[in-house]
Design an enzyme around this catalytic site. Structure first.
Site, PDB file in Angstrom:
ATOM      1  N   LYS A  78       0.855  -1.197   0.000  1.00 39.89           N
ATOM      2  CA  LYS A  78       0.000   0.000   0.000  1.00 39.89           C
ATOM      3  C   LYS A  78       0.885   1.239   0.000  1.00 39.89           C
ATOM      4  O   LYS A  78       1.888   1.287   0.733  1.00 39.89           O
ATOM      5  CB  LYS A  78      -0.906  -0.038   1.241  1.00 39.89           C
ATOM      6  N   SER A 153      -9.694   1.633   2.693  1.00 40.00           N
ATOM      7  CA  SER A 153      -8.826   2.388   1.826  1.00 40.00           C
ATOM      8  C   SER A 153      -7.764   1.560   1.115  1.00 40.00           C
ATOM      9  O   SER A 153      -7.181   2.038   0.151  1.00 40.00           O
ATOM     10  CB  SER A 153      -8.143   3.486   2.646  1.00 40.00           C
ATOM     11  N   SER A 177      -9.796  -0.710   6.945  1.00 43.13           N
ATOM     12  CA  SER A 177      -9.247  -0.602   5.588  1.00 43.13           C
ATOM     13  C   SER A 177      -8.506  -1.814   5.047  1.00 43.13           C
ATOM     14  O   SER A 177      -8.161  -1.828   3.869  1.00 43.13           O
ATOM     15  CB  SER A 177      -8.341   0.611   5.498  1.00 43.13           C
TER      16      SER A 177
HETATM   17  N1  GLN Z   1     -13.040   3.851   6.092  1.00 43.73           N
HETATM   18  C1  GLN Z   1     -12.535   4.314   7.336  1.00 43.73           C
HETATM   19  C2  GLN Z   1     -12.195   5.772   7.228  1.00 43.73           C
HETATM   20  O1  GLN Z   1     -12.477   6.338   6.239  1.00 43.73           O
HETATM   21  C3  GLN Z   1     -11.355   3.504   7.746  1.00 43.73           C
HETATM   22  C4  GLN Z   1     -10.137   3.854   7.005  1.00 43.73           C
HETATM   23  C5  GLN Z   1      -8.970   3.018   7.369  1.00 43.73           C
HETATM   24  O2  GLN Z   1      -9.094   1.979   8.019  1.00 43.73           O
HETATM   25  N2  GLN Z   1      -7.800   3.494   6.982  1.00 43.73           N
HETATM   26  O3  GLN Z   1     -11.644   6.351   8.101  1.00 43.73           O
END
Ligand code: GLN
Length: 486
Positions: A78, A153, A177
């Site tokens: 990532k 994400s 994410s």
């Molecule tokens: N979707 C969640 C957010 O927008 C979690 C994001 C993540 O785990 N990096 O914060």
């Protein structure tokens, strides 16, 4: 044999037996990327040349019998995990040309274990989002249906695994994410216990919630990657000096000693799709058939998790992202003459809309006069959520739930509705707030042929138990064997 379709475990065996070489394997993965990347859009940077060099070194090591746990295995990372000499953008304009001068702890570990890094995967900007649509570089498409999002994400890391554009990948999970995109792309993803994997070199989003974890084609590969990336790191003050088990030793049959908890609040969750609910019920039945005892447990503060998370995460983000001011690194609006104008313009043009929304929200929550009402209150709710899990784990070894309330949604469907987007994390956020490990494994398909994920959560540092339950389920089912036809 299509080499890019191999799991890590199978590729390791063939490499060791000299049936294949890492250069052939890496070339096959790069060819696969060439063939499908235009449609999927999983990568921000493809490191073809250095990957081939690393593959050659791996082959040399194998020929001298110098084999490490991941020698010659092509992986994707990532794009918020620092890789020395390889651009790390966080999918943000503000870091578009940032080349880290050092490797993150996990990258050092992967390199030492002989892995080949094929590229940096797309993501929501600074890991804020649930669909990868917040990337300022490109969107990623779900390999199971190119009109749908891969989740986020870590959407690029998930799509790359699902479309065989790498053998496995690393993602990061602040509120879901890793697990949410793993679920929507039909792969395995684990968020380890907070403190299990070092965050050194992970670009910070919300430091008390962030964890790096593996995304793989099956449970065995997840254990193999966990073995490499886990462990104490003095450079991360929240890293825990707890012994790392050999996670592959938990991949054994038998669930007869295990009690599985099903939280009653999760069935009443807002927006839970009936096909997802049914798939999870079927999964619970499979666990019972395998000998597990299934009981109902209660996590009474579940309904406050989304609200608490969306105060805590933006608050920490607003503080962490203060460093991107156009001075230290990354993008700077050079046209502006005064310092304040330069700050304002750099940040207004460098950050995308979701990141700006979070910075504003977080700054507000932390501001004098509001801190007690928002941040402190949310921290208290967080403690209650932790206590819920402590109480539930007195009665059971693992907790099962859906990973996500729905299957992958259409590109654009929730883009302009942040609240709807935030609700797609309803099942995953609590594990981050409590610091416990959670994983997602494939447990079914919707009538439209889209993957459904089962979430398994466990006690602190009990990743082995999650892997054991996941492995038994995987052995008894065929969901992980299905491939997206791209
Ligand atoms: N979707 C969640 C957010 O927008 C979690 C994001 C993540 O785990 N990096 O914060």
């Amino acid at each position: 044999m299509n080499l890019h379709e191999l799991t890590i475990q199978k590729a390791l065996k063939l490499l060791k037996e000299k049936e294949i070489s890492s250069t052939d394997l890496t070339r096959a993965v790069l060819d696969r990327i060439d063939a499908v990347e235009e449609r999927v859009g999983a990568y921000i940077t493809i490191a073809g040349e250095t990957a081939m060099e690393q593959a050659m070194l791996a082959d040399r090591a194998i020929s001298t019998g110098n084999i490490s746990p991941l020698t010659g295995i092509p992986l994707a990372i990532k794009d918020l995990i620092c890789t020395e000499g390889l651009r790390t953008t966080c999918a943000s304009r503000i870091l578009e040309n940032f080349v880290p001068p050092y490797d993150a702890f996990v990258i050092k570990k992967l390199k030492k274990a002989g892995a080949v890094i094929v590229g940096k995967a797309n993501m929501d900007e600074f890991a804020m989002g649930s669909s990868t649509e917040n990337s300022s570089i490109k969107i990623t498409r779900n390999p199971w249906d190119l009109n749908r999002i891969p989740g986020g994400s870590s959407g690029g890391s998930a799509a790359a695994v699902a479309a065989d554009m790498c053998l496995g990948s690393l993602g990061s999970d602040t509120g879901g994410s890793i697990r949410q995109p793993a679920s929507l792309c039909g792969i395995v993803g684990m968020k380890p216990t907070y403190g299990r994997v070092s965050r050194f070199g992970l670009v910070a989003f919300a430091s008390s919630l962030d964890q790096i974890g593996p995304m793989t084609k099956d449970v065995t590969d997840c254990a193999v990657l966990m073995n490499v990336i886990s462990g104490f790191d003095p450079k991360d003050s929240t890293s825990v000096p707890e012994d790392v088990s050999d996670y592959t030793s938990f991949l054994k049959n038998g669930l007869s000693e295990i009690t599985v908890g099903i939280p009653k609040e999760y069935n009443a969750a807002e927006g839970l799709n009936p096909e997802v609910a049914d798939a999870v019920k079927d999964a619970v039945r499979v666990m019972e058939d395998l000998g597990a005892k299934c009981i109902e447990v209660s996590l009474p503060h579940t309904e406050y998790a989304v609200a608490a998370y969306y105060v805590i995460a933006p608050s920490e983000a607003s503080s962490n992202l203060a460093r991107y001011d156009g001075v230290k690194y990354g993008f700077r609006d050079k046209e502006k003459k005064s310092l304040i104008e330069m700050y304002r313009s750099t940040r207004s043009n460098g950050f995308g809309p979701e990141v700006q929304r979070r910075i504003i929200l977080g700054t507000y929550c932390l501001s004098a006069g509001y801190y007690d009402a928002y941040y402190r209150k949310a921290s208290r709710v967080r403690t209650l959520i932790m206590q819920d899990f402590d109480n539930a784990f007195k009665k059971c070894d693992v907790i099962l739930s859906p990973t996500t309330p729905t299957t992958a949604f259409r590109i654009g469907e929730k883009k302009d509705d942040p609240l709807a987007m935030y609700l797609s994390d309803i099942f995953t956020l609590s594990a981050n707030l409590a610091g416990i490990p959670g994983m997602s494994i494939p447990c079914g398909f919707s009538s439209a042929g889209l993957p459904i994920g089962l979430q398994i959560m466990g006690k602190h540092f009990d990743e082995g138990m999650l892997l054991k339950v996941a492995y038994n389920f995987e052995q008894a089912t065929n969901f992980h064997k299905q491939k997206a036809s791209i």
